[in-house]
Write a protein that holds these residues in place. Structure first.
Motif, PDB file in Angstrom:
ATOM      1  N   LYS A  58       0.821  -1.216   0.000  1.00 10.44           N
ATOM      2  CA  LYS A  58       0.000   0.000   0.000  1.00 10.44           C
ATOM      3  C   LYS A  58       0.858   1.270   0.000  1.00 10.44           C
ATOM      4  O   LYS A  58       0.497   2.294   0.586  1.00 10.44           O
ATOM      5  CB  LYS A  58      -0.981  -0.004   1.170  1.00 10.44           C
ATOM      6  N   LEU A  91      -6.135   1.331  -1.625  1.00  8.31           N
ATOM      7  CA  LEU A  91      -5.563   2.398  -0.803  1.00  8.31           C
ATOM      8  C   LEU A  91      -6.601   3.107   0.062  1.00  8.31           C
ATOM      9  O   LEU A  91      -6.242   3.884   0.948  1.00  8.31           O
ATOM     10  CB  LEU A  91      -4.874   3.433  -1.700  1.00  8.31           C
ATOM     11  N   ARG A 170      -1.084   6.368   6.481  1.00  7.60           N
ATOM     12  CA  ARG A 170      -2.104   5.673   5.697  1.00  7.60           C
ATOM     13  C   ARG A 170      -2.726   6.566   4.628  1.00  7.60           C
ATOM     14  O   ARG A 170      -3.812   6.287   4.122  1.00  7.60           O
ATOM     15  CB  ARG A 170      -3.177   5.114   6.630  1.00  7.60           C
TER      16      ARG A 170
END
Length: 312
Positions: A58, A91, A170
Motif C-alpha cells: 500500500k 488504498l 495511511r
C-alpha cells in the motif's frame, strides 16, 4: 431507442447510446459479460500491475511509477483505468485501515500543449499537483509547503520533495498525468515519485525505447517503476470478442466462420484494440443481423475492412 434496444441491434454498441461503439474492456457495456475481455495482453498486464503494486504494501515504504506504452487506440486508457480502480480501492479505508485516504489527481484530459518543452509541460503539471496537495492538507501529518518558483529544467520532484515524508502513514496520492511522447518527460515524472505516491503516465510515441533494466531507471530507495506495453489485437482475440458479444441477443447475430479473422486482421495482429472495436461495430451495424446472411466469411469481412481501412 433504449439502451437495451441499441444492444439488440448491434452487439458492439454502448447500451446507453447505440451510436457509440462499446469499449472492448468496458465492464458495464453488456450485462453478464466478464468485466474485461483479455485482448492485447490486457489481462497479463493487469496481473503484472497487481503483483508489483501489492508487493509495495500500500505504498507505505515506496512509491510506484506506471508507464503505459502503445499505439493509439491499443487499450492503454482502459488498462490504466482498471489499474487505477484497483489501486484506489486498495488504498482506501477498510476494516483494518478505517482512516486510510487516497487523494486522486487526474490530469489526463489536460491539453498537451506541443509548443511547450517537456520541462515546461511537467512544470505545469507540478503546479497543478501542488495546488491539489495544498487544498487537501488533511492527508499530511505536517503541512505541505508548495514551492513559489521553479527552475526552467524542473522535474516533478521539485513539487513532491518531502511530500512523502509529510503524508500520514495511511495516506497516499494517485496522479494521472497528461499523455507524453518523450522519454525525457517520463524521467521528469519518475523523479517525483516518493513514498505514498502512485503515478500513471501514458505514452503513445512509436519507436520510443524505455528499457526497464536501464541504470537510469534503477530502483530508488523510495520508489519503483514498471512498464506495461499494449499492442495489436490478435485474430484469435478478435474471434473471442465476437463470440462473447454475439452470444446474447436471442441468437439474432451472425456468427463468424472459424477462419473469418485470419485474413485482414492477421494472425499477429493488424489493428489496435480500439480500431478492431470500431470496425466490428460498423460491420454489425450494416451486416450483423442473422437475417442478412449466414456465417461471416473471411472474404466478406476482409472486403468490408478494406473499404473502411484501405491497405497502405
Amino acid at each position: 431507442m433504449s439502451g437495451s434496444g441499441g444492444h439488440a441491434h448491434n452487439p458492439f454498441a454502448l447500451p446507453e447510446d447505440p451510436q457509440i461503439p462499446a469499449p472492448p474492456l468496458n465492464c458495464a457495456a453488456h450485462g453478464g459479460d466478464p468485466c474485461h475481455v483479455d485482448v492485447g495482453g490486457s489481462e497479463r498486464n493487469f496481473r503484472r500491475f497487481q503483483e508489483r503494486f501489492d508487493g509495495l504494501g500500500k505504498l507505505a515504504e515506496r512509491g510506484l511509477l506506471v508507464v503505459l506504452k502503445g499505439p493509439s487506440h491499443s487499450g492503454k486508457t482502459s488498462l490504466r483505468n482498471r489499474c487505477l480502480s484497483y489501486a484506489m480501492e486498495a488504498l482506501g479505508p477498510d476494516d483494518q485501515r478505517p482512516d486510510a485516504e487516497a487523494l486522486r489527481v487526474d490530469l489526463s484530459d489536460r491539453i498537451r500543449q506541443p509548443a511547450l518543452s517537456g520541462a515546461q509541460r511537467v512544470t505545469n503539471v507540478g503546479r497543478m499537483l501542488a495546488a491539489h496537495l495544498k487544498a487537501n492538507e488533511r492527508i499530511f501529518e505536517t503541512p505541505y509547503a508548495a514551492p513559489d518558483t521553479a527552475p526552467d529544467d524542473a522535474d516533478l520532484g521539485h513539487w513532491t520533495a518531502s511530500a512523502g515524508d509529510r503524508l500520514y502513514p495511511r495516506s497516499s496520492v494517485v496522479l494521472v498525468t497528461p499523455p507524453v511522447t518523450t522519454v525525457d518527460e517520463i524521467r521528469r515524472y519518475w523523479a517525483g515519485v516518493d513514498r505514498g505516491f502512485l503515478i500513471f503516465v501514458e505514452c503513445s510515441a512509436e519507436g520510443l525505447e524505455i528499457p526497464e533494466d536501464s541504470e537510469e531507471w534503477a530502483q530508488f530507495e523510495v520508489a519503483k517503476w514498471m512498464l506495461l506495453e499494449t499492442g495489436m489485437m490478435l485474430a484469435r482475440e478478435t474471434r473471442e470478442l465476437v463470440e462473447r458479444r454475439t452470444s446474447g441477443g436471442g441468437g439474432g447475430f451472425r456468427k463468424l466462420a472459424s477462419n473469418a479473422t485470419d485474413g485482414r486482421f492477421g494472425v499477429d495482429g493488424s489493428f489496435p484494440v480500439g480500431t478492431v472495436q470500431k470496425l466490428l461495430y460498423l460491420f454489425y451495424r450494416e451486416h450483423g443481423r442473422a437475417g442478412s446472411g449466414g456465417e461471416v466469411t473471411q472474404d466478406e469481412l476482409s472486403r468490408f475492412i478494406d473499404d473502411q481501412v484501405p491497405r497502405g
